[in-house]
Design a protein around this motif. Structure first.
Motif, PDB file in Angstrom:
ATOM      1  N   HIS A  27      -6.832 -19.797 -19.225  1.00 25.44           N
ATOM      2  CA  HIS A  27      -6.373 -18.368 -19.342  1.00 25.44           C
ATOM      3  C   HIS A  27      -6.199 -17.985 -20.689  1.00 25.44           C
ATOM      4  O   HIS A  27      -5.486 -18.721 -21.271  1.00 25.44           O
ATOM      5  CB  HIS A  27      -4.936 -18.527 -18.495  1.00 25.44           C
ATOM      6  CG  HIS A  27      -4.097 -17.279 -18.741  1.00 25.44           C
ATOM      7  ND1 HIS A  27      -3.288 -16.902 -19.776  1.00 25.44           N
ATOM      8  CD2 HIS A  27      -4.168 -16.190 -17.657  1.00 25.44           C
ATOM      9  CE1 HIS A  27      -2.710 -15.837 -19.203  1.00 25.44           C
ATOM     10  NE2 HIS A  27      -3.198 -15.423 -18.219  1.00 25.44           N
ATOM     11  N   CYS A  31      -4.181 -21.147 -22.069  1.00 21.66           N
ATOM     12  CA  CYS A  31      -3.851 -22.596 -21.384  1.00 21.66           C
ATOM     13  C   CYS A  31      -4.906 -22.786 -20.478  1.00 21.66           C
ATOM     14  O   CYS A  31      -5.510 -21.778 -19.873  1.00 21.66           O
ATOM     15  CB  CYS A  31      -2.313 -22.345 -20.794  1.00 21.66           C
ATOM     16  SG  CYS A  31      -2.171 -21.299 -19.327  1.00 21.66           S
ATOM     17  N   PHE A  65      -5.484 -24.128 -16.565  1.00 27.10           N
ATOM     18  CA  PHE A  65      -4.835 -23.842 -15.419  1.00 27.10           C
ATOM     19  C   PHE A  65      -5.135 -24.642 -14.169  1.00 27.10           C
ATOM     20  O   PHE A  65      -6.390 -24.787 -14.244  1.00 27.10           O
ATOM     21  CB  PHE A  65      -4.050 -22.338 -15.004  1.00 27.10           C
ATOM     22  CG  PHE A  65      -5.560 -21.576 -14.656  1.00 27.10           C
ATOM     23  CD1 PHE A  65      -5.988 -21.503 -13.430  1.00 27.10           C
ATOM     24  CD2 PHE A  65      -6.375 -21.081 -15.788  1.00 27.10           C
ATOM     25  CE1 PHE A  65      -7.193 -20.773 -13.029  1.00 27.10           C
ATOM     26  CE2 PHE A  65      -7.415 -20.406 -15.327  1.00 27.10           C
ATOM     27  CZ  PHE A  65      -7.804 -20.060 -13.943  1.00 27.10           C
ATOM     28  N   TRP A 108      -1.381 -22.664 -11.892  1.00 24.18           N
ATOM     29  CA  TRP A 108      -0.307 -23.214 -12.523  1.00 24.18           C
ATOM     30  C   TRP A 108      -0.733 -23.573 -13.785  1.00 24.18           C
ATOM     31  O   TRP A 108      -1.745 -23.927 -14.231  1.00 24.18           O
ATOM     32  CB  TRP A 108       0.535 -24.417 -11.731  1.00 24.18           C
ATOM     33  CG  TRP A 108      -0.432 -25.248 -11.454  1.00 24.18           C
ATOM     34  CD1 TRP A 108      -0.805 -26.357 -12.191  1.00 24.18           C
ATOM     35  CD2 TRP A 108      -1.108 -25.312  -9.996  1.00 24.18           C
ATOM     36  NE1 TRP A 108      -1.695 -26.967 -11.304  1.00 24.18           N
ATOM     37  CE2 TRP A 108      -1.917 -26.512 -10.061  1.00 24.18           C
ATOM     38  CE3 TRP A 108      -1.241 -24.392  -8.981  1.00 24.18           C
ATOM     39  CZ2 TRP A 108      -2.681 -26.900  -9.040  1.00 24.18           C
ATOM     40  CZ3 TRP A 108      -1.927 -24.749  -7.867  1.00 24.18           C
ATOM     41  CH2 TRP A 108      -2.840 -25.913  -7.911  1.00 24.18           C
ATOM     42  N   VAL A 109       0.177 -23.637 -14.731  1.00 26.65           N
ATOM     43  CA  VAL A 109      -0.412 -24.151 -16.053  1.00 26.65           C
ATOM     44  C   VAL A 109      -0.471 -25.666 -16.207  1.00 26.65           C
ATOM     45  O   VAL A 109       0.520 -26.092 -15.421  1.00 26.65           O
ATOM     46  CB  VAL A 109       1.005 -23.653 -17.177  1.00 26.65           C
ATOM     47  CG1 VAL A 109       0.518 -24.155 -18.363  1.00 26.65           C
ATOM     48  CG2 VAL A 109       1.040 -22.215 -17.424  1.00 26.65           C
ATOM     49  N   LEU A 123       1.737 -20.171 -12.949  1.00 27.17           N
ATOM     50  CA  LEU A 123       1.244 -19.103 -13.376  1.00 27.17           C
ATOM     51  C   LEU A 123       1.091 -17.649 -13.055  1.00 27.17           C
ATOM     52  O   LEU A 123       1.761 -16.835 -13.445  1.00 27.17           O
ATOM     53  CB  LEU A 123      -0.242 -19.428 -14.036  1.00 27.17           C
ATOM     54  CG  LEU A 123      -0.812 -18.524 -15.087  1.00 27.17           C
ATOM     55  CD1 LEU A 123      -0.062 -18.419 -16.351  1.00 27.17           C
ATOM     56  CD2 LEU A 123      -2.313 -19.338 -15.270  1.00 27.17           C
TER      57      LEU A 123
END
Length: 191
Positions: free
Chosen positions: A28, A36, A38, A59-60, A71
């Protein structure tokens, strides 16, 4: 392996490659937010009607691949017509609702989508629209998303590589479908 469920609506056969549970990871990167890696889980299901139901959670991930925080979450419905035109309605957890249109590529499992309409709640971040490309490549699902805001021109912001998640029920069903004369030693199977 792609199977066509017997209760799949006939109009959805061209989208059968999407069906199932998928999991994987991606990147991302968009101005104004932290870049980040993910993790992602995606599910495409059907209930016999003329649409696929879609759910995605991301999600991160930290540097060790552990979940840090949510996320994005999306859900929606995918349809296709006789001319291979695809329409998607999608709701995101950040207060954005979108209508996407696109088409299934000729002779390959690839879908390109562009937003046609965007509605936002007062709490949502600025967002003007986007593009997405989904492809079934060597039994994996890959996708890349682009987005734009009033301040940022259309640009890539997320992409992921997802693998099909096989459930114990699927393994059991496949095992029951194996022929009785399977070789015992494994080597004969490849001769």
């Amino acid at each position: 392996m792609i199977e066509i469920p017997s209760d799949l609506h006939k109009d959805l056969v061209p989208l059968v490659f999407l069906l199932g549970n998928w999991a994987g990871a991606g990147v991302h990167d968009f101005p104004g937010s932290q870049k980040c890696n993910f993790g992602q889980e995606v599910t495409f299901t059907h209930d016999g009607r003329d649409f696929l139901e879609y759910h995605s959670r991301t999600w991160v991930l930290d540097n060790d691949g552990n979940k840090v925080r949510p996320l994005e979450t999306e859900s929606g419905f995918w349809r296709i017509d006789d001319a291979r035109k695809v329409e998607v309605t999608m709701t995101r957890d950040d207060g954005v609702i979108e209508i996407w249109y696109g088409e299934l590529a000729h002779k390959k499992p690839q879908i390109e989508l562009v937003t046609d309409a965007v509605a936002r709640t007062a709490a949502s971040s600025p967002y003007s629209g986007g593009k997405r490309l989904y492809g079934y490549v060597k039994s994996d699902l890959m996708w890349v998303g682009e987005k734009q805001t009033p301040e940022v021109e259309l640009r890539p912001y997320m992409s992921a590589h997802l693998k099909k998640v096989v459930t114990p029920e699927e393994v059991e069903r496949w095992a029951k479908a194996l022929p009785d004369d399977m070789p015992d030693d494994g080597i004969a199977f490849f001769k």
